[in-house]
Design a protein around this motif. Sequence first.
Motif, PDB file in Angstrom:
ATOM      1  N   PRO A  98      28.180   3.175  45.092  1.00 39.21           N
ATOM      2  CA  PRO A  98      28.482   4.392  44.336  1.00 39.21           C
ATOM      3  C   PRO A  98      29.114   5.471  45.215  1.00 39.21           C
ATOM      4  CG  PRO A  98      26.127   4.207  44.753  1.00 39.21           C
ATOM      5  CD  PRO A  98      26.734   2.924  45.212  1.00 39.21           C
ATOM      6  N   ARG A  99      30.103   6.159  44.651  1.00 35.83           N
ATOM      7  CA  ARG A  99      30.687   7.304  45.337  1.00 35.83           C
ATOM      8  C   ARG A  99      29.598   8.362  45.538  1.00 35.83           C
ATOM      9  NH1 ARG A  99      35.684   9.745  42.222  1.00 35.83           N
ATOM     10  NH2 ARG A  99      33.999  10.927  41.217  1.00 35.83           N
ATOM     11  N   THR A 100      29.739   9.187  46.553  1.00 41.56           N
ATOM     12  CA  THR A 100      28.645  10.082  46.949  1.00 41.56           C
ATOM     13  C   THR A 100      28.188  11.023  45.839  1.00 41.56           C
ATOM     14  OG1 THR A 100      30.256  11.608  47.909  1.00 41.56           O
ATOM     15  CG2 THR A 100      29.209  10.022  49.408  1.00 41.56           C
ATOM     16  N   ASP A 101      29.087  11.390  44.922  1.00 41.68           N
ATOM     17  CA  ASP A 101      28.710  12.309  43.849  1.00 41.68           C
ATOM     18  C   ASP A 101      28.359  11.588  42.552  1.00 41.68           C
ATOM     19  OD1 ASP A 101      31.229  11.379  43.210  1.00 41.68           O
ATOM     20  OD2 ASP A 101      32.076  13.336  42.740  1.00 41.68           O
ATOM     21  N   CYS A 102      28.272  10.270  42.580  1.00 41.05           N
ATOM     22  CA  CYS A 102      28.094   9.472  41.364  1.00 41.05           C
ATOM     23  C   CYS A 102      26.802   9.839  40.632  1.00 41.05           C
ATOM     24  CB  CYS A 102      28.116   7.987  41.711  1.00 41.05           C
ATOM     25  SG  CYS A 102      28.007   6.888  40.272  1.00 41.05           S
ATOM     26  N   LEU A 103      25.693   9.801  41.337  1.00 45.45           N
ATOM     27  CA  LEU A 103      24.406  10.061  40.690  1.00 45.45           C
ATOM     28  C   LEU A 103      24.315  11.499  40.197  1.00 45.45           C
ATOM     29  CD1 LEU A 103      21.646   9.077  39.825  1.00 45.45           C
ATOM     30  CD2 LEU A 103      20.796   9.586  42.124  1.00 45.45           C
ATOM     31  N   LYS A 104      24.832  12.429  40.944  1.00 47.79           N
ATOM     32  CA  LYS A 104      24.791  13.836  40.514  1.00 47.79           C
ATOM     33  C   LYS A 104      25.513  14.037  39.195  1.00 47.79           C
ATOM     34  CE  LYS A 104      25.620  18.596  41.944  1.00 47.79           C
ATOM     35  NZ  LYS A 104      26.076  18.989  40.590  1.00 47.79           N
ATOM     36  N   ILE A 105      26.684  13.425  39.056  1.00 47.86           N
ATOM     37  CA  ILE A 105      27.443  13.555  37.812  1.00 47.86           C
ATOM     38  C   ILE A 105      26.667  12.944  36.642  1.00 47.86           C
ATOM     39  CG2 ILE A 105      29.550  12.829  36.625  1.00 47.86           C
ATOM     40  CD1 ILE A 105      30.969  13.040  39.359  1.00 47.86           C
ATOM     41  N   LEU A 106      26.056  11.791  36.872  1.00 47.29           N
ATOM     42  CA  LEU A 106      25.261  11.153  35.818  1.00 47.29           C
ATOM     43  C   LEU A 106      24.058  12.008  35.439  1.00 47.29           C
ATOM     44  CD1 LEU A 106      25.251   7.420  37.038  1.00 47.29           C
ATOM     45  CD2 LEU A 106      26.718   8.449  35.282  1.00 47.29           C
ATOM     46  N   MET A 107      23.361  12.536  36.443  1.00 50.62           N
ATOM     47  CA  MET A 107      22.172  13.350  36.162  1.00 50.62           C
ATOM     48  C   MET A 107      22.537  14.675  35.506  1.00 50.62           C
ATOM     49  SD  MET A 107      19.521  11.581  36.797  1.00 50.62           S
ATOM     50  CE  MET A 107      18.310  12.895  36.603  1.00 50.62           C
ATOM     51  N   ASP A 108      23.639  15.267  35.901  1.00 51.33           N
ATOM     52  CA  ASP A 108      24.091  16.498  35.237  1.00 51.33           C
ATOM     53  C   ASP A 108      24.280  16.250  33.745  1.00 51.33           C
ATOM     54  OD1 ASP A 108      24.069  17.930  37.574  1.00 51.33           O
ATOM     55  OD2 ASP A 108      26.236  17.832  37.906  1.00 51.33           O
ATOM     56  N   PHE A 109      24.814  15.086  33.403  1.00 50.48           N
ATOM     57  CA  PHE A 109      25.031  14.768  31.987  1.00 50.48           C
ATOM     58  C   PHE A 109      23.704  14.607  31.251  1.00 50.48           C
ATOM     59  CE2 PHE A 109      25.559  11.901  28.427  1.00 50.48           C
ATOM     60  CZ  PHE A 109      26.654  12.433  27.767  1.00 50.48           C
ATOM     61  N   VAL A 110      22.771  13.839  31.817  1.00 48.23           N
ATOM     62  CA  VAL A 110      21.523  13.582  31.085  1.00 48.23           C
ATOM     63  C   VAL A 110      20.656  14.831  30.983  1.00 48.23           C
ATOM     64  CG1 VAL A 110      21.546  11.140  31.694  1.00 48.23           C
ATOM     65  CG2 VAL A 110      20.249  12.724  33.123  1.00 48.23           C
ATOM     66  N   TYR A 111      20.784  15.768  31.909  1.00 48.10           N
ATOM     67  CA  TYR A 111      20.052  17.028  31.802  1.00 48.10           C
ATOM     68  C   TYR A 111      20.589  17.874  30.653  1.00 48.10           C
ATOM     69  CZ  TYR A 111      17.294  16.612  36.099  1.00 48.10           C
ATOM     70  OH  TYR A 111      16.382  16.221  37.056  1.00 48.10           O
ATOM     71  N   ARG A 112      21.862  17.699  30.309  1.00 49.69           N
ATOM     72  CA  ARG A 112      22.483  18.509  29.257  1.00 49.69           C
ATOM     73  C   ARG A 112      22.387  17.862  27.875  1.00 49.69           C
ATOM     74  NH1 ARG A 112      26.887  18.542  32.882  1.00 49.69           N
ATOM     75  NH2 ARG A 112      28.084  17.324  31.329  1.00 49.69           N
TER      76      ARG A 112
END
Length: 313
Positions: A98-112
């Motif tokens: 995974p690219r370094t920001d991959c999990l952050k982008i996914l988690m930002d979505f599920v938090y919203r």
Amino acid sequence: MEKVCAVIVTYNRLEMLKECIDALLKQTYTLDGILIINNNSTDGTKEYLDDVVKENKKIQAIHLDENVGGAGGFHVGVKEAFERGYDWIWIMDDDAEPRTDCLKILMDFVYRHKDVGFVAPLIVNKYSGKIQNYHHKRLNRTLTRDIPISLEFIDSQKVIELDANAFVGPLISKAAVETVGFPRHDFFIWLDDTEYTYRIKQKTNSFLITDAVIFHKDGIAPIDSIRNFWKVCYGLRNRSLWINSELRGVNLFIGHLCLLLEFIRLSLWIMLKMKWKHNRILGLKYLIRTLFCSYRRISGRFIDPSEYLRTLR
């Protein structure tokens, strides 16, 4: 903050495993745990993991006594992560990075967003840079055809609703696991990811997030190569098991008819193609075995990959 655990299933790909672990440790959204399921590797993976576990308490390994295939490995991994109380389970094979920001982008979505069963990052081949859109799927009503999300649609959308996805980076909610259970261990290899993510989709929402990227370092052998035919057999048998458990009535009948036509197509392919010149009897033997196991609903491991590859000429 909700707790996230990455689950990796590995078998005899130590260097790729190291790269996968390194990529997970570099995520800008910090993981709470990394759980590695070692499918009885023989290339030094066990010794390496035993050392890594001592150095980093976030990393834990489960060493299996036999190779239970990707399906068995993901069953063990998702079950273990779920029972340890993680809120989100991020699953992948050892050839994912995974690219370094991959999990952050996914988690930002599920938090919203509420009621998310899984979110998947965009899968990109590490070597060619091409999007592997065939891993992001919609399915027909008989579950006999995987329909890739088109590259044009991916290019134009940030969020795309999915029917199913490969086990290359989907982030699965604890609530989804509570609802649908664990991946099927009896598939051994192939289609376990499609069946499981589709099962989740039937109960809740599932999306592809195109800004989140995971690199995939899969092999260069074409899917229709003779060396990969044993995997094709597992895919056919598993799809038969799947439609028997999922469909009823007319859709089930049509599904079986589609699979029968695929068996006939493969038989002709083996008998007529020059690439099968020295292995026609072998190919038909394994195809007949697959047909038998499909219609007798025999699950589990029914082809030994090493035996198949040894017998090839």
